[in-house]
Design a protein around this motif. Sequence first.
Motif, PDB file in Angstrom:
ATOM      1  N   ARG A  41     -30.151 -32.130  -0.439  1.00  0.00           N
ATOM      2  CA  ARG A  41     -29.526 -32.807   0.690  1.00  0.00           C
ATOM      3  C   ARG A  41     -29.704 -32.029   2.001  1.00  0.00           C
ATOM      4  O   ARG A  41     -29.358 -32.508   3.071  1.00  0.00           O
ATOM      5  N   ASN A  94     -13.655 -37.062  -6.140  1.00  0.00           N
ATOM      6  CA  ASN A  94     -12.818 -37.282  -4.956  1.00  0.00           C
ATOM      7  C   ASN A  94     -11.611 -38.170  -5.252  1.00  0.00           C
ATOM      8  O   ASN A  94     -10.481 -37.852  -4.857  1.00  0.00           O
ATOM      9  N   GLY A 131     -17.802 -36.236   4.160  1.00  0.00           N
ATOM     10  CA  GLY A 131     -17.657 -35.436   2.951  1.00  0.00           C
ATOM     11  C   GLY A 131     -16.255 -34.933   2.720  1.00  0.00           C
ATOM     12  O   GLY A 131     -16.032 -33.955   1.997  1.00  0.00           O
ATOM     13  N   LEU A 132     -15.249 -35.611   3.307  1.00  0.00           N
ATOM     14  CA  LEU A 132     -13.835 -35.253   3.112  1.00  0.00           C
ATOM     15  C   LEU A 132     -13.095 -36.347   2.359  1.00  0.00           C
ATOM     16  O   LEU A 132     -11.871 -36.460   2.439  1.00  0.00           O
ATOM     17  N   ARG A 146     -26.457 -39.498  -2.016  1.00  0.00           N
ATOM     18  CA  ARG A 146     -26.682 -39.616  -3.470  1.00  0.00           C
ATOM     19  C   ARG A 146     -28.083 -40.145  -3.772  1.00  0.00           C
ATOM     20  O   ARG A 146     -28.659 -39.853  -4.809  1.00  0.00           O
ATOM     21  N   GLU A 197     -15.541 -46.351  -6.884  1.00  0.00           N
ATOM     22  CA  GLU A 197     -16.186 -45.220  -6.192  1.00  0.00           C
ATOM     23  C   GLU A 197     -17.431 -44.754  -6.906  1.00  0.00           C
ATOM     24  O   GLU A 197     -18.387 -44.326  -6.290  1.00  0.00           O
TER      25      GLU A 197
HETATM   26  N1  LIG Z   1     -19.814 -35.775  -5.974  1.00  0.00           N
HETATM   27  C1  LIG Z   1     -19.904 -36.654  -4.842  1.00  0.00           C
HETATM   28  C2  LIG Z   1     -18.750 -36.343  -3.900  1.00  0.00           C
HETATM   29  C3  LIG Z   1     -18.619 -37.323  -2.760  1.00  0.00           C
HETATM   30  O1  LIG Z   1     -17.520 -36.892  -1.957  1.00  0.00           O
HETATM   31  P1  LIG Z   1     -17.266 -37.570  -0.513  1.00  0.00           P
HETATM   32  O2  LIG Z   1     -16.147 -36.817   0.093  1.00  0.00           O
HETATM   33  O3  LIG Z   1     -18.552 -37.414   0.258  1.00  0.00           O
HETATM   34  O4  LIG Z   1     -16.916 -38.986  -0.779  1.00  0.00           O
HETATM   35  C4  LIG Z   1     -21.259 -36.469  -4.134  1.00  0.00           C
HETATM   36  O5  LIG Z   1     -21.539 -35.314  -3.774  1.00  0.00           O
HETATM   37  O6  LIG Z   1     -21.992 -37.465  -3.964  1.00  0.00           O
END
Ligand SMILES: N[C@@H](CCOP(=O)(O)O)C(=O)O
Length: 357
Positions: free
Chosen positions: A271, A141, A100-101, A222, A136
């Motif tokens: 989540r 991000n 998540g970074l 997601r 993406e």
């Molecule tokens: N809005 C997206 C953000 C994903 O960020 P990541 O750092 O996990 O690539 C989501 O929450 O799915």
Amino acid sequence: MSAPTPTHIKITVPASTSNIGPGFDVLGASLSLYLSVSATLLPAGSATAIVYTGNNAHTVPLTVPQNLITATACYIAACHGKALPPLELHIDNPIPLGRGLGSSGSAVVAGVILANEACLLGLSKERMLDFCLLIEGHPDNVTASLLGGFCSSYLSASIHDEHVALHNLDATVYCSNNPPPNGRLPLPPVENIGRHVRLPLSPAIRAVVIIPKFELSTKLARSVLPASYSRADVIFNLQRLSVLTLALSSPEPSSDLIYGAMQDRVHQHYRQHLVPGLPQILALTPEKCPGLLGICVSGAGPTVLALAVANFESIGREVQHIWASSMGSDGSAIESEVRVLEVVDDGATWSTSYNVE
Ligand SMILES: N[C@@H](CCOP(=O)(O)O)C(=O)O
Ligand SMILES: Nc1ncnc2c1ncn2[C@@H]1O[C@H](COP(=O)(O)OP(=O)(O)O)[C@@H](O)[C@H]1O
């Protein structure tokens, strides 16, 4: 005089923290943790070699079609009727993968820039962002990693169909030396899709990120989200998002305003079963943790983001303590690491050397 030939390319891309509470798929901020890519162009007929150091070095694929950076670069080159030249690629990545970074976002940004420089495409940053968005699938991000700072963005056109079509393709289709004509590849439907603003952020704020040892893929995170939301939940997030963006710009940020504004009903609840201990962590308050402004999941998780103005390490330890008392999917206590990062103004930077004959 013939056109200059690129010889060396150096790219640096910051990590990101996205959503920041109510700003799902909207807010993103670039962090002081950088992916570095150094590319040397090799003579025609050579084979590309990838050397990867840093996080998850044992799991990152080192073949061109499987490596996210080179696969992205090949796709961008093929979209412009070119083949990525053979490269000696050194990737140094301190951004934890699947945490998540924004590791994937930074890799996609690096791949787009690599193709632009190696193939002399001359793409604007806006056009590079179009391609990053298509790959993406969401803007928060990649916008922060490409452009830098605390960003808010929306998509002026859907890239969903193109995103799905691209990810249904076998990467070898566009990673070959004879890529298909660009008419046969998914392309951004229009230009300047990623409309964005860079928001002012109080310089007093630090991003305390608490990074657990386990990964959570963005794709999985997601997949557990609902297809639709109640009006009440949409309004809940919209109200907080609008307040949060301004509240974070105050020279003296108010935890009273920001803590409530960082609440969310769009992603974190759905989540939380994927992140043991999360309800207790999100229940930490500025009263219990002096210096804390607000706390949320960073991106798709499982990293926790605590925006704070003081007591950074102790706030991180409070989260670590909860995780140490929580059981991971393997039945053991959840280990984690605390990093105190800054939101940085600089986005991706790059430099290219040329051989002018
Ligand atoms: N809005 C997206 C953000 C994903 O960020 P990541 O750092 O996990 O690539 C989501 O929450 O799915
Ligand atoms: N620097 C990199 N080089 C190659 N692949 C990468 C790099 N960074 C991320 N990736 C790919 O992206 C995946 C993580 O993406 P994702 O699930 O979206 O998590 P994150 O929250 O870190 O973006 C990794 O498993 C890896 O396949």
